[in-house]
Structures are given as C-alpha cells and as structure tokens.
Design a protein around this motif. Structure first.
Motif, short mmCIF file in Angstrom:
data_model
loop_
_atom_site.label_atom_id
_atom_site.label_comp_id
_atom_site.label_asym_id
_atom_site.label_seq_id
_atom_site.Cartn_x
_atom_site.Cartn_y
_atom_site.Cartn_z
N GLY A 173 54.76 34.49 46.81
CA GLY A 173 55.29 33.16 47.05
C GLY A 173 55.72 32.40 45.82
N SER A 174 55.57 32.98 44.66
CA SER A 174 55.99 32.34 43.41
C SER A 174 56.52 33.41 42.48
CB SER A 174 54.81 31.62 42.76
OG SER A 174 55.16 31.19 41.44
N ASP A 175 57.58 33.07 41.75
CA ASP A 175 58.12 34.06 40.82
C ASP A 175 57.44 34.02 39.46
OD1 ASP A 175 59.12 31.78 39.69
OD2 ASP A 175 61.23 32.33 39.84
N THR A 176 56.38 33.24 39.36
CA THR A 176 55.63 33.20 38.11
C THR A 176 54.75 34.44 38.00
OG1 THR A 176 55.57 30.78 38.15
CG2 THR A 176 53.98 31.89 36.73
N VAL A 177 54.87 35.11 36.90
CA VAL A 177 54.08 36.32 36.67
C VAL A 177 52.69 35.92 36.17
CG1 VAL A 177 53.90 38.48 35.36
CG2 VAL A 177 56.15 37.65 36.13
N THR A 178 51.67 36.33 36.89
CA THR A 178 50.30 36.02 36.50
C THR A 178 49.46 37.29 36.48
OG1 THR A 178 49.49 35.67 38.76
CG2 THR A 178 50.49 33.76 37.63
N THR A 179 48.36 37.23 35.74
CA THR A 179 47.45 38.37 35.70
C THR A 179 46.90 38.67 37.09
OG1 THR A 179 46.80 37.93 33.41
CG2 THR A 179 45.26 39.20 34.75
N GLN A 180 46.54 37.61 37.83
CA GLN A 180 45.97 37.83 39.16
C GLN A 180 46.97 38.53 40.09
OE1 GLN A 180 45.38 34.52 41.97
NE2 GLN A 180 43.29 35.26 42.25
N ALA A 181 48.22 38.10 40.05
CA ALA A 181 49.22 38.72 40.92
C ALA A 181 49.45 40.18 40.52
CB ALA A 181 50.53 37.94 40.85
N ILE A 182 49.43 40.45 39.22
CA ILE A 182 49.58 41.85 38.77
C ILE A 182 48.42 42.69 39.30
CG2 ILE A 182 49.49 43.34 36.73
CD1 ILE A 182 51.01 41.13 35.22
N MET A 183 47.20 42.18 39.13
CA MET A 183 46.03 42.95 39.54
C MET A 183 46.00 43.14 41.06
SD MET A 183 44.47 43.80 36.80
CE MET A 183 45.90 43.75 35.72
N ARG A 184 46.38 42.11 41.80
CA ARG A 184 46.34 42.21 43.26
C ARG A 184 47.41 43.16 43.81
NH1 ARG A 184 44.09 37.22 46.67
NH2 ARG A 184 41.98 37.35 45.83
N SER A 185 48.56 43.16 43.19
CA SER A 185 49.59 44.09 43.66
C SER A 185 49.21 45.53 43.33
CB SER A 185 50.95 43.74 43.03
OG SER A 185 50.91 43.85 41.63
N LEU A 186 48.63 45.74 42.16
CA LEU A 186 48.16 47.09 41.83
C LEU A 186 47.04 47.52 42.79
CD1 LEU A 186 48.18 46.93 37.92
CD2 LEU A 186 49.54 48.48 39.33
N ALA A 187 46.18 46.57 43.17
CA ALA A 187 45.11 46.88 44.12
C ALA A 187 45.69 47.27 45.47
CB ALA A 187 44.17 45.70 44.27
N GLN A 188 46.77 46.60 45.88
CA GLN A 188 47.40 46.97 47.15
C GLN A 188 47.97 48.39 47.07
OE1 GLN A 188 50.11 44.21 49.02
NE2 GLN A 188 48.99 42.41 48.31
N PHE A 189 48.64 48.69 45.97
CA PHE A 189 49.25 50.01 45.83
C PHE A 189 48.18 51.11 45.77
CE2 PHE A 189 50.97 53.38 42.96
CZ PHE A 189 51.92 53.89 43.84
N MET A 190 47.21 50.93 44.90
CA MET A 190 46.20 51.98 44.72
C MET A 190 45.23 52.03 45.89
SD MET A 190 45.43 52.01 40.62
CE MET A 190 44.92 50.29 40.54
N GLY A 191 44.95 50.88 46.49
CA GLY A 191 44.04 50.87 47.63
C GLY A 191 44.59 51.59 48.84
N MET A 192 45.92 51.68 48.90
CA MET A 192 46.57 52.38 50.02
C MET A 192 46.58 53.89 49.83
SD MET A 192 47.84 50.50 52.57
CE MET A 192 49.46 51.11 53.09
#
Length: 347
Positions: A173-192
């Motif tokens: 929902g925001s185009d601001t790059v944050t550490t949390q968003a990076i970690m959460r997206s990686l968690a989605q990818f690897m968790g799948m």
C-alpha cells in the motif's frame, strides 16, 4: 394534463433517475485470487509455526519477495543474492559447496542449509540463532563473510531501483521501501516453499507405491532414523551432537545458549530432498549418502554431549544401507524444484 399530474410525473421521473443512480455499481473487475499464491497446509503436516494471518500471502507480496530473493543488490558489492547460495534445482541448498561462499569469495564456516517447509521451523540456521522467519534474512545480509551489507544500505539501494516502487505499493500500500516490507515479502516468498509432492508423499496418499527395496528402506528408516528425522517433516527441529568430533572447532548450539551441554550440537536437518542437497552435515564434510551411512554405522565419535540415540551403534548390512538410500531418494520432490513460481524472475 393538469398541473398536479405534471408535478407528480416530474417527481416520479426524478425519483426514477435518483434510484437508478443509487443502484450499486457493477462489481469492479478485481483480479481473481490465484490458488498459486495461497498458503496451503498439507493435510498430514502439523500447523505451521509462522502465522500467515499476520502477513497474508498475496501475489504482489510474493512476487516482491521473489524479486528480492534473487537480487544481488542485497549484498554490499551487489554480487551475491539469496539465490546464489540457495539454488532451486538443489531444493534451495548450495549443492556441491561444503561451506557458504560470500562476496569477494569469502568463505563461511557452515554449509548453506536447504530452504523448504521453513514455515514449520521454530528456529533457523544450524545453531538456531534466529527464531522468526521474518528476521532470518537479516543474518546472511549482515554477515561479513556472506553478503556484508546493512539494512540501511539495502533500503537505500532498493529505493533507487525504479521497478521496485510500484511493487512495494501493490504489496503493502505504499511505495516507500522499508526493512519491514522487505522482510515480510521475503517471508511470503520463502514461507510458500512447501515440499510435499515427493514419491513418499504420493505413496502415503495412495497415489503411488514403493518398490520392495524402497519399502524395506522405509522400515529401516523408521527403526533407525525416525527418532530425530521425524515424519512428516523428517526433522524434529532438535539440536543434537551426532558424533562427528571429539574436539569442537565449531561450538554449534552452545554459541547461542552458552551452555556446555549444547557443545557440538547442531539442528537436525530434514531428510526431505536429501539426495539432492549434498554435501552433508553442518560443515559439508560428508560428500555422499553412502558416506553418511558409513558415519552412522562405523564413524560415531564419543564425547560428553553425544546424543543418547547414537550411543548404541546402528547396525546395517550393505543391502540394508542401499535400501535405506533408496527410501531417502523417494523424498526428492521434483515438483517443488521445478515449480516456476520459485524460479528466478526473467530480467
């Protein structure tokens, strides 16, 4: 038509227009939710440790994590990505490398573990030094012999890459790059990354059958290996000293707990996909499954923290060793290692 009738007609026409305008709009053409991006718990698996309710997998979040996983910008000199040491064709292990190879050919001290079914893992890395999937990428990113970067550096570099901003916007929902968003997206990818389509899984579901030797190997597995490599994940996630050394250059779990009782103990790896994740052990010292059999039947070294289940030697004939290896090979998940969702995006 008298005036009163005319007024009533005007009012009726106005109301008709009003109510027509108030009819609910046709539902917007939102893209359907693809089952490819929904976390699915296999029926025979326990509940995962990671709660996806707090980080619901979406296609946008998954694809952002996928792009980041393969992006060398996460390393200091932009030469090493997560995918460099975690190759899909090897169940996201670093097949053939005893220990991890970082930027500028720096060498680590431990073998890169395979990545699959990590949503069920309560701890990460050989010593369990990280206890949350969303924190797991921080370790290799900041490790000086792996990617040697800082999260501030990663955020700065990713923010400058134009392709990322719409991806962050779509995912969070925001185009601001944050550490949390990076970690959460990686968690989605690897968790799948769920591996449950091996021949073993199909046999349990009644979709395939073991050969007689594979079945004999399965019985041997249950009698000799299942105490640590517990079904269906083929690990109990415990930390054990499996008799590799009498003196320890790597303290293992003790490095985290500082307890002498944990000296030389390492996390029990899953046997799923073991046939394609060589070499073996925390430092990759054993090259083949045949050599693994030799270790557990003839090579166990005693020490104060040696695991109790290994204090009595395992006895296997050459035929039984071969049967046990044939069973382990039924744990290879070719569907998982060729799943295009997890492959490197086309640049």
């Amino acid at each position: 038509m008298n005036n009163l009738l005319r007024v009533l007609l005007y009012i009726s026409a106005g109301l008709l227009v009003f109510f027509s305008a108030c009819k609910p709009d046709k539902a917007p053409d939102t893209p359907p939710v693809s089952n490819d991006y929904v976390f699915k718990q296999p029926a025979d698996f326990p509940a995962p440790m990671y709660d996806f309710k707090n980080n619901t997998v979406t296609q946008a979040g998954f694809e952002l994590g996928r792009k980041l996983f393969y992006d060398p910008a996460l390393s200091k000199d932009s030469t090493i990505s997560c995918g460099t040491c975690h190759k899909q064709y090897a169940a996201f292990s670093d097949v053939g490398h005893h220990i991890s190879h970082g930027i500028q050919s720096r060498l680590g001290t431990r073998n890169s573990p395979a990545l699959f079914n990590i949503a069920w893992s309560p701890t990460f890395f050989w010593d369990g030094g990280v206890t949350h999937i969303e924190l797991q990428p921080l370790a290799p990113i900041t490790n000086p012999v792996e990617m040697d970067e800082t999260m501030a550096g990663v955020v700065t570099k990713i923010s400058k890459i134009a392709a990322y901003r719409p991806m962050f916007k779509a995912a969070f929902g925001s185009d601001t790059v944050t550490t949390q968003a990076i970690m959460r997206s990686l968690a989605q990818f690897m968790g799948m990354m769920v591996s449950h389509q091996s021949k073993y899984d199909k046999v349990l579901r009644g979709e395939a059958s073991f050969t007689p030797d594979e079945q004999a190997g399965y019985v041997l597995f249950k009698n000799n290996c299942a105490a640590c490599h517990t079904e269906p994940l083929f690990t109990d996630f415990s930390f054990r000293n499996n008799g590799l050394d009498t003196a320890f250059t790597d303290e293992g779990r003790k490095h985290i707990t500082l307890q002498n009782a944990d000296l030389g103990k390492f996390k029990v790896p899953s046997l799923r996909n073991a046939a394609i994740t060589f070499p073996y052990m925390h430092d990759g010292r054993i090259e083949t499954l045949e050599d693994v059999m030799e270790h557990y039947t003839k090579g166990i070294k005693n020490s104060p923290t040696l695991d109790n289940v290994l204090k009595t030697p395992i006895v296997l004939t050459p035929t039984q060793k071969a049967q046990l290896i044939l069973f382990i090979k039924t744990l290879t998940d070719n569907t998982f290692i060729t799943d295009k969702r997890f492959s490197e995006p086309v640049k």
